[in-house]
Design an enzyme around this catalytic site. Structure first.
Site, PDB file in Angstrom:
ATOM      1  N   GLY A 129       0.837  -1.196   0.000  1.00 36.19           N
ATOM      2  CA  GLY A 129       0.000   0.000   0.000  1.00 36.19           C
ATOM      3  C   GLY A 129       0.865   1.237   0.000  1.00 36.19           C
ATOM      4  O   GLY A 129       2.098   1.169  -0.025  1.00 36.19           O
ATOM      5  N   ASP A 176     -10.900   6.690   9.715  1.00 36.56           N
ATOM      6  CA  ASP A 176     -10.977   6.569   8.260  1.00 36.56           C
ATOM      7  C   ASP A 176     -11.919   5.433   7.880  1.00 36.56           C
ATOM      8  O   ASP A 176     -11.532   4.475   7.211  1.00 36.56           O
ATOM      9  CB  ASP A 176      -9.581   6.329   7.677  1.00 36.56           C
ATOM     10  CG  ASP A 176      -9.536   6.523   6.158  1.00 36.56           C
ATOM     11  OD1 ASP A 176     -10.490   7.121   5.611  1.00 36.56           O
ATOM     12  OD2 ASP A 176      -8.565   6.080   5.529  1.00 36.56           O
ATOM     13  N   SER A 189       2.395   1.018   3.700  1.00 39.53           N
ATOM     14  CA  SER A 189       2.743  -0.218   4.389  1.00 39.53           C
ATOM     15  C   SER A 189       2.950  -1.349   3.392  1.00 39.53           C
ATOM     16  O   SER A 189       2.541  -1.268   2.237  1.00 39.53           O
ATOM     17  CB  SER A 189       1.629  -0.601   5.382  1.00 39.53           C
ATOM     18  OG  SER A 189       0.424  -0.856   4.685  1.00 39.53           O
TER      19      SER A 189
END
Length: 632
Positions: free
Chosen positions: A107, A222, A110
């Site tokens: 990602g 989020d 990460s």
């Protein structure tokens, strides 16, 4: 068609060089004419690590060179990327106590690996946060990330991806997490359409996961479909708790197009799901902000579009701050009461939203039509515990010539009355996860009992319709199925008296029910050497043994090992004394497992050896194999 300003997925694909060629051409054309998007890309490129040679290059030189490439042709030569701080870890690399198996994905912030935990003998997902790429290379930055990750590890709930462990690996922070075979809620929605009731069911699970996090002081920050997983087992889990704050709270990220320049990041969140207070200049996140993001995602799941219009962050922010929720799409089929619940959660002022996530859950669960249906169901048939031996006789008496009617066996075992009693018992424990535990139990038992009905009908038809097996073989299969259903009956009866500990164990207890496939293994069933007896005492002894096994298996599943020992030990010794070696082996094996669970390890060892030799004597091959395995 001209491309609008870069959204988050396009931006990340650009940085990682994964844009399709046709999309890349549009991005190239857009960057030529949009200063704000070029600025956004330039800010991202500033955090690139040194070149592959290890020679540091002045920031201005790197930036000017790559922006010059972007300005002329972003796809000429090497695509601009944010490279990993280190090369991908090789298989077998030790990260803490974990051994890397394979990379699962990368990602923006990460890298996720599948890893093996040798201490607990299990596979885990290992997420390495790219602290350096985030500008958090300093010790203070890693300390902040570690503190946030440790807070995430406090959240334990069936609808939250579990964080098992947190630690450091070099200059990075890792999280050892539950490895889930799942896809995102976004994909689940795209695979639809799904009825609104099904959408609400999924989001109720999400809400309960969020409520559990809020209860221990953890805010997600989020909430969006990409951070919600739908497992292959049907269970819904929320992931990445607090990671948006970890990842964005301490760095200066790219300035998104259309948003005002600001010296620090927005405190987490994806603009389409952000509450008004998360936009600059307020930038604060709490549990009510999670509620807003949840309702924005639920709105999208129900209506197929997001609740606020806006092509840029600035336009979106204006719509959110003005509370301009879109009008209802035509023919949505979503009831008005549900829309009111969702819109309340999208209120501009946090205090105008639902009082808490629990209050929102109660509002979503208050379907007027469902309440009427539940009242009609409480017609109250008397509760009945079916014995393992008596069931076949009852069903055959009702249906002498055909194979229909197997579903009637669920009366008193897993019918509406029993389900209502179990749900009431679970909710009565006042445990936060009681509703979720009941849903898992209901789903598992619905599946198991439906398979039971199908298997029983097929066993009957194999003899009386297709003439593929004898009446004797059918009788063996029916006896096996009766025993399985008796296990279900005992378990659901126990669930009606649930305590908090049993509620926790209930989903695993259902998953631990003996598979039905054994009742179709004719060779194994015939090898058991069952024989009928005209001796009333022998028949009574058999019935008592089978009933004790049923009760004890239910007590084992509930973790009530000492009670199980007391229930099965007398009948085990009685069967052995009477020479019923096969039945005694089953009882002794279960007794050994119960003693082991109760902590009587020496007693368990002696009993399992006794079970193994008794099974050999009674030609109970299945019990013998399991006993020797347990003994080892």
């Amino acid at each position: 068609m001209p491309l609008a300003c870069l959204d988050e997925p396009t931006f990340m694909d650009l940085l990682f060089g994964t844009l399709p060629s046709d999309r890349a051409a549009l991005v190239d054309e857009h960057l030529d004419t949009c200063p704000s998007c070029r600025r956004m890309v330039s800010e991202a490129l500033k955090v690139q690590p040194p070149t592959d040679s290890g020679q540091a290059v002045p920031e201005e030189e790197v930036l000017d060179s790559q922006l010059a490439t972007l300005a002329v042709d972003p796809w000429r030569g090497k695509k601009p990327r944010l490279r990993l701080p280190t090369p991908p870890l090789a298989r077998g690399t030790a990260v803490g106590r974990y051994l890397i198996l394979e990379m699962l994905g990368v990602g923006g912030m990460s890298v996720v690996y599948a890893a093996y935990d040798p201490e607990l003998d299990r596979r885990v997902a290992l997420k390495l946060l790219q602290v350096e790429a985030l500008g958090l290379g300093a010790e203070a930055g890693r300390t902040q990330v570690l503190r946030e990750a440790q807070a995430m590890a406090r959240v334990s709930h069936p609808h939250v991806v579990s964080v098992f462990d947190v630690g450091t690996f070099g200059r990075q922070v890792f999280l050892a997490m539950e490895l889930v075979d799942a896809h995102t809620l976004r994909k689940w929605e795209h695979d639809g359409p799904h009825p609104w009731r099904q959408v609400v069911e999924v989001f109720l699970a999400v809400a309960r996961g969020l409520a559990a996090a809020h209860a221990v002081g953890v805010v997600h920050g989020d909430v969006k479909p990409e951070n919600i997983l739908v497992g292959q087992d049907g269970r819904v889990r929320v992931t990445d708790f607090g990671l948006s704050r970890i990842m964005f709270g301490a760095v200066v990220p790219p300035v998104l197009p259309g948003s005002p320049a600001h010296p620090r990041a927005m405190e987490g969140g994806t603009p389409a799901y952000m509450a008004p207070e998360q936009f600059p200049p307020e930038e604060r996140t709490d549990a009510r902000s999670d509620q807003f993001g949840f309702c924005a995602a639920l709105y999208e799941g129900l209506y197929g579009e997001r609740p606020f219009a806006g092509a840029t962050v600035e336009e979106l922010s204006q719509a959110v701050h003005a509370g301009r929720v879109k009008s209802v799409p035509r023919h949505s089929g979503v009831p008005q009461w549900l829309r009111k619940v969702v819109v309340k959660g999208l209120s501009v002022k946090p205090e105008d939203r639902h009082a808490s996530m629990e209050a929102l859950i109660a509002a979503l669960d208050a379907d007027p039509a469902a309440r009427r249906t539940r009242r009609l169901r409480v017609a109250g048939a008397s509760l009945l515990l079916l014995s393992a031996v008596g069931l076949t006789h009852v069903l055959n008496r009702r249906d002498v010539t055909g194979c229909e009617g197997a579903a009637r066996a669920m009366d008193g075992v897993w019918d509406a009355s029993r389900q209502q009693a179990v749900e009431a018992a679970f909710v009565g424990t006042e445990r936060r996860f009681a509703h979720d535990a009941f849903r898992h139990v209901r789903r598992g038992l619905d599946s198991y009992t439906a398979a039971w009905v199908t298997t029983r009908t097929a066993a009957c038809e194999a003899t009386r319709v297709r003439h593929e097996q004898s009446e004797a073989v059918m009788a063996l299969r029916m006896r096996c199925l009766d025993a399985r259903l008796a296990d279900v009956a005992a378990l659901t009866q126990l669930f009606t008296q649930a305590d908090p500990d049993l509620v926790e164990r209930a989903p695993r207890a259902v998953e631990g029910l003996t598979p039905l496939a054994g009742c179709s293994d004719v060779e194994a069933l015939t090898s058991r050497g069952h024989s009928s007896s005209d001796d009333p005492a022998a028949r009574d002894r058999t019935v008592a043994l089978l009933q004790a096994l049923v009760d004890a298996r239910a007590l084992r599943a509930a973790g009530r090992y000492s009670q199980g020992v007391a229930r099965v030990e007398p009948v085990a010794q009685s069967a052995r004394a009477a020479g019923d070696w096969s039945g005694a082996a089953d009882a002794l094996l279960l007794l050994a497992e119960l003693k082991d669970g109760a902590g009587d390890y020496r007693g368990a060892e002696a009993t399992v050896l006794q079970a193994a030799w008794t099974a050999e004597a009674g030609r109970n091959d299945d019990a013998a194999a399991r006993a020797w395995t347990l003994a080892v």
